[in-house]
Design an enzyme around this catalytic site. Structure first.
Site, PDB file in Angstrom:
ATOM      1  N   ASP A 152      29.990  22.406  20.550  1.00 10.22           N
ATOM      2  CA  ASP A 152      29.336  21.541  19.547  1.00 10.22           C
ATOM      3  C   ASP A 152      28.312  22.365  18.774  1.00 10.22           C
ATOM      4  O   ASP A 152      27.439  22.996  19.382  1.00 10.22           O
ATOM      5  CB  ASP A 152      28.648  20.371  20.255  1.00 10.22           C
ATOM      6  N   LYS A 156      22.040  20.361  12.681  1.00 14.10           N
ATOM      7  CA  LYS A 156      20.665  20.155  12.187  1.00 14.10           C
ATOM      8  C   LYS A 156      19.718  21.139  12.874  1.00 14.10           C
ATOM      9  O   LYS A 156      19.789  21.318  14.097  1.00 14.10           O
ATOM     10  CB  LYS A 156      20.191  18.737  12.510  1.00 14.10           C
ATOM     11  N   THR A 222      44.074  22.935  19.044  1.00 11.46           N
ATOM     12  CA  THR A 222      43.718  21.643  19.658  1.00 11.46           C
ATOM     13  C   THR A 222      43.538  20.601  18.550  1.00 11.46           C
ATOM     14  O   THR A 222      43.462  20.934  17.364  1.00 11.46           O
ATOM     15  CB  THR A 222      42.383  21.755  20.434  1.00 11.46           C
ATOM     16  N   PHE A 224      40.949  18.981  17.942  1.00 10.20           N
ATOM     17  CA  PHE A 224      39.661  19.263  17.323  1.00 10.20           C
ATOM     18  C   PHE A 224      39.790  20.365  16.272  1.00 10.20           C
ATOM     19  O   PHE A 224      39.300  20.248  15.146  1.00 10.20           O
ATOM     20  CB  PHE A 224      38.657  19.677  18.402  1.00 10.20           C
TER      21      PHE A 224
HETATM   22  C1  LIG Z   1      33.649  19.988  20.059  1.00  9.80           C
HETATM   23  S1  LIG Z   1      34.298  19.641  21.627  1.00  9.80           S
HETATM   24  C2  LIG Z   1      35.623  20.842  21.811  1.00  9.80           C
HETATM   25  C3  LIG Z   1      36.587  20.467  22.905  1.00  9.80           C
HETATM   26  C4  LIG Z   1      37.741  21.462  23.137  1.00  9.80           C
HETATM   27  N1  LIG Z   1      37.249  22.778  23.533  1.00  9.80           N
HETATM   28  C5  LIG Z   1      38.643  21.572  21.924  1.00  9.80           C
HETATM   29  O1  LIG Z   1      38.722  22.647  21.329  1.00  9.80           O
HETATM   30  O2  LIG Z   1      39.275  20.562  21.572  1.00  9.80           O
HETATM   31  C6  LIG Z   1      33.032  20.304  22.697  1.00  9.80           C
HETATM   32  C7  LIG Z   1      33.170  19.772  24.125  1.00  9.80           C
HETATM   33  O3  LIG Z   1      32.252  20.453  24.954  1.00  9.80           O
HETATM   34  C8  LIG Z   1      31.757  19.525  25.904  1.00  9.80           C
HETATM   35  N2  LIG Z   1      30.480  20.081  26.377  1.00  9.80           N
HETATM   36  C9  LIG Z   1      29.389  20.348  25.638  1.00  9.80           C
HETATM   37  N3  LIG Z   1      28.428  20.900  26.384  1.00  9.80           N
HETATM   38  C10 LIG Z   1      28.928  20.997  27.651  1.00  9.80           C
HETATM   39  C11 LIG Z   1      28.403  21.478  28.864  1.00  9.80           C
HETATM   40  N4  LIG Z   1      27.162  21.989  28.942  1.00  9.80           N
HETATM   41  N5  LIG Z   1      29.176  21.420  29.965  1.00  9.80           N
HETATM   42  C12 LIG Z   1      30.422  20.904  29.903  1.00  9.80           C
HETATM   43  N6  LIG Z   1      30.987  20.441  28.764  1.00  9.80           N
HETATM   44  C13 LIG Z   1      30.239  20.479  27.649  1.00  9.80           C
HETATM   45  C14 LIG Z   1      31.652  18.230  25.159  1.00  9.80           C
HETATM   46  O4  LIG Z   1      31.674  17.110  26.030  1.00  9.80           O
HETATM   47  C15 LIG Z   1      32.887  18.294  24.268  1.00  9.80           C
HETATM   48  O5  LIG Z   1      34.000  17.670  24.874  1.00  9.80           O
END
Ligand SMILES: C[S@@+](CC[C@H](N)C(=O)[O-])C[C@H]1O[C@@H](n2cnc3c(N)ncnc32)[C@H](O)[C@@H]1O
Length: 245
Positions: A152, A156, A222, A224
């Protein structure tokens, strides 16, 4: 990824909660709490498979050889979402074991369904904060690779502190990599890509990879990533190796 956030709370209120912390997440985290129920079919699959191949994040070191039933090179994927890349990459590298870490239960449930349907044997899942996993559950110098696909970006400025990939996390990831191990990051966010490159390049345990990688860098697209392609964002891949001793 904020689709399941409660709609009646402001960003600022959510920020304050997160900064105050909770018993489960006592620091500023890189994720938001997202609710999401499992479908009935997902729940059945969860009940059948989670006790064997999934665990909640805890304080105890994992005996990975016992959990996988073999001693193989170990790769951790942080923020695996629905597990599209996890499953494809596990099938592409049956000689390696993969641990996918994700906080979002419906995403883990989708991954479990694919694992069950396709009878994939070299994936295990951890539910919780990947920082806790790296700090407590995995030994130093134990990993062949770490993958972080589309973290993520927290665009901001006041949210930048929540970004997963900052100097302390780079140092933590690097400490868990074996000599010659690899960190592979992909992002569709240009400014975050620059930030990640700068911080990663400054980490003294990491260097440009100029030896043969012990893991595949071939990722499937993916859901995403597909959204990023649709809005014309370009994808940056960043790869480092743990300095060889
Ligand atoms: C933008 S999504 C991308 C998901 C996947 N990697 C894809 O490419 O479709 C980021 C994911 O990271 C997870 N996430 C963020 N910080 C994390 C953390 N500290 N530990 C485990 N998961 C985390 C979020 O829940 C989210 O599902």
């Amino acid at each position: 990824m904020r689709d399941n956030e409660p709609v009646n709370r402001s960003d600022q209120e959510a920020d304050k909660d997160q900064e105050r912390g909770s018993r489960l997440h006592p620091r500023v985290t890189s994720f938001r709490s997202r609710r999401g129920a499992l479908t009935a079919t997902q729940q059945v699959c969860w009940d059948e498979t989670w006790p064997q191949i999934g665990r909640d994040v805890g304080d105890d070191r994992i005996d990975t050889a016992a959990w996988f039933g073999r001693d193989a090179p170990l790769i951790v994927e942080i923020g695996s979402g629905t597990g599209t890349a996890t499953a494809a990459m596990a099938k592409a590298e049956p000689q390696n074991d993969l641990i996918a870490v994700e906080v979002y239960r419906p995403g883990l449930a989708q991954c479990l369904q694919q694992i069950q349907r396709e009878e994939i044997t070299n994936i295990r899942l951890l539910r919780g904060d990947a920082v806790d996993v790296l700090e407590n559950m995995l030994a130093p110098e134990s990993l062949t690779g770490v993958r972080v696909f589309f973290p993520d970006p927290w665009p901001k400025a006041r949210h930048h502190k929540r970004r997963l990939l900052q100097a302390p996390t780079f140092a933590l990831i690097a400490s868990r990599l074996q000599s010659g191990g690899v960190l592979h990051v992909a992002t569709d966010h240009a400014e975050y890509a620059e930030f990640i490159a700068e911080v990663g390049n400054a980490e003294p345990q990491l260097t440009a990879l100029d030896w043969e990688s012990p893991m595949t860098h071939e990722r499937p697209v993916t859901k995403f990533e597909n959204k990023a392609h649709l809005v014309g964002s370009s994808i940056t891949e960043l790869i480092w190796g743990k300095i060889r001793s």
